[in-house]
Write a protein that holds these residues in place. Structure first.
Motif: not given
Length: 420
Positions: A178-182, A218, A296-298, A300, A303
């Motif tokens: 769901t996130t950039r790191e993930e 995003q 996912p929210q890539i 910074k 959303q």
């Protein structure tokens, strides 16, 4: 002699009856027993660009509507998707064979409204018992111009994430990122170059038309800043560089050709694909064990997701009261009987359908989670033509032919020339 004249008279009458039966009324909005019609009802000519796998799903809706009543008959015509607006332009400029109802992409509505080729549908909707509150707000707001309503949304098709459940399970990943790191961690875990398997295959062409705007928004950037194109901003360039970094890290192969990412997904060698809801039927037919989730929210900043929408619109010159009433009746039917369209993979825009248990049971119901932050193409006349240079220059950047900043600067320069 009298017998001969009697036979001749009988023959003339028979010919006249046959000619009357074949003639019928043709053209827009006439009473007709036309193809699929019932004698004595009002026929409506309905055009769509659904020339792919989605066409049969809309045909089912039309057929069921026609069978549900005998006052109106919708004649459903599919035009080739690639030529749709060219053919529509020709039809709208001529009285003959002009459609009474058309499917129009949401971002085309401002241009056709500006050309004076659409009529507001406020009265049609009101007479049919439909209101703006029956539909997802984002699409309604876009199709409302100077206080008048020009498009009734059939669906909203945002960019979505498809993922291979078998590859996720093999990599020990329990849920989609769901996130950039993930996302970055997951794609590295999913990549096995020795087996020819990649975490995320970066497309260099389509569907970047959905991916690039999503990432720019995003990251806090814009495609249009209110007076000028803006996709060479630091926020936009950073996202181009991020896409290229996935290739450099080996998470994605280089030089991916058109539809290459989809081919690898179908082969079980691409773990994640960003694409549109229309891909569902293809994946189902292939027997893939896949999941659907919001992108996912890539970036910074926030959303956001780029989306399109198929809308029903009515040409300006449709004036027959019976035809207009029939259009309203059909649209009211679709608002609560469009589950067939959802089966094609689309997320419906009518709230009665979105809130139904039948829709909630479908995999693509997850798509509706992004409706609260979906964004559409900039509300700028002739935007498809203005923005066209993006895709060739983005391709240059992703293939490593140009630095990201230079590619986006070149795209902006070409777009400004198109504006002039």
């Amino acid at each position: 002699m009298r017998k001969k004249w009697s036979s001749l008279l009988t023959l003339v009458i028979m010919v006249a009856l046959v000619m009357a039966g074949c003639g019928g009324q043709s053209g827009s909005g006439g009473q007709s027993s036309g193809e699929g019609g019932k004698s004595g009802n009002t026929e409506l000519l309905f055009w769509s660009p659904f020339s792919g796998a989605d066409g049969p799903f809309m045909k089912q809706i039309v057929d069921r509507y026609n069978a549900s009543q005998d006052q109106y008959s919708v004649k459903f015509v599919i035009q080739p998707n690639g030529e749709y607006y060219k053919q529509l332009d020709v039809a709208l400029s001529a009285a003959k064979d002009r459609p009474d109802l058309v499917i129009m992409h949401l971002d085309q509505i401002p241009t056709y409204q500006n050309k004076g080729q659409l009529q507001a549908i406020d009265e049609i909707a009101a007479n049919a018992g439909l209101s703006k509150s029956d539909y997802v707000e984002a699409a309604i707001d876009y199709a409302t111009i100077e206080g008048k309503w020009y498009g009734i949304p059939l669906d909203i098709h945002p960019l979505v994430m498809y993922y291979n459940k078998d590859l996720f399970e093999k990599a020990g990943i329990a849920s989609p990122p769901t996130t950039r790191e993930e996302f970055e961690n997951a794609t590295q875990q999913l990549t096995d170059q020795g087996a020819g398997v990649y975490g995320y295959v970066v497309p260099t062409l389509w569907p970047q038309q959905f991916i690039f705007p999503t990432l720019v928004w995003q990251n806090g950037g814009e495609l249009w800043n209110g007076s000028d194109v803006a996709y060479n901003s630091p926020e936009a360039v950073e996202m181009v560089e991020w896409l290229r970094s996935l290739i450099d890290m080996g998470v994605s192969p280089a030089n991916v050709q058109q539809d290459g990412e989809n081919t690898l997904f179908l082969q079980g060698k691409n773990a994640i694909q960003f694409n549109g809801p229309w891909m569902k039927s293809q994946f189902d037919e292939a027997g893939l064990n896949y999941g659907v989730a919001p992108v996912p929210q890539i970036g910074k900043a926030k959303q956001a997701v780029y989306g399109g929408s198929h809308n029903f619109a009515v040409p300006r010159d449709v004036t027959d009261e019976n035809v207009l009433a029939g259009i309203g009746d059909f649209l009211k039917y679709v608002a609560s009987n469009s589950l067939d369209w959802a089966e094609s993979g689309q997320a419906l825009a009518a709230k009665p359908m979105l809130e139904s248990e039948e829709f909630k049971a479908l995999p693509q119901s997850a798509i509706a989670e992004s409706f609260s932050y979906v964004q559409f193409a900039p509300d700028v006349l002739n935007w498809p033509t203005i923005s066209e240079p993006i895709w060739g220059e983005l391709n240059n950047a992703l293939l490593g032919k140009k630095p990201a900043q230079q590619a986006m600067d070149d795209a902006v320069a070409k777009s400004r020339q198109a504006i002039k």
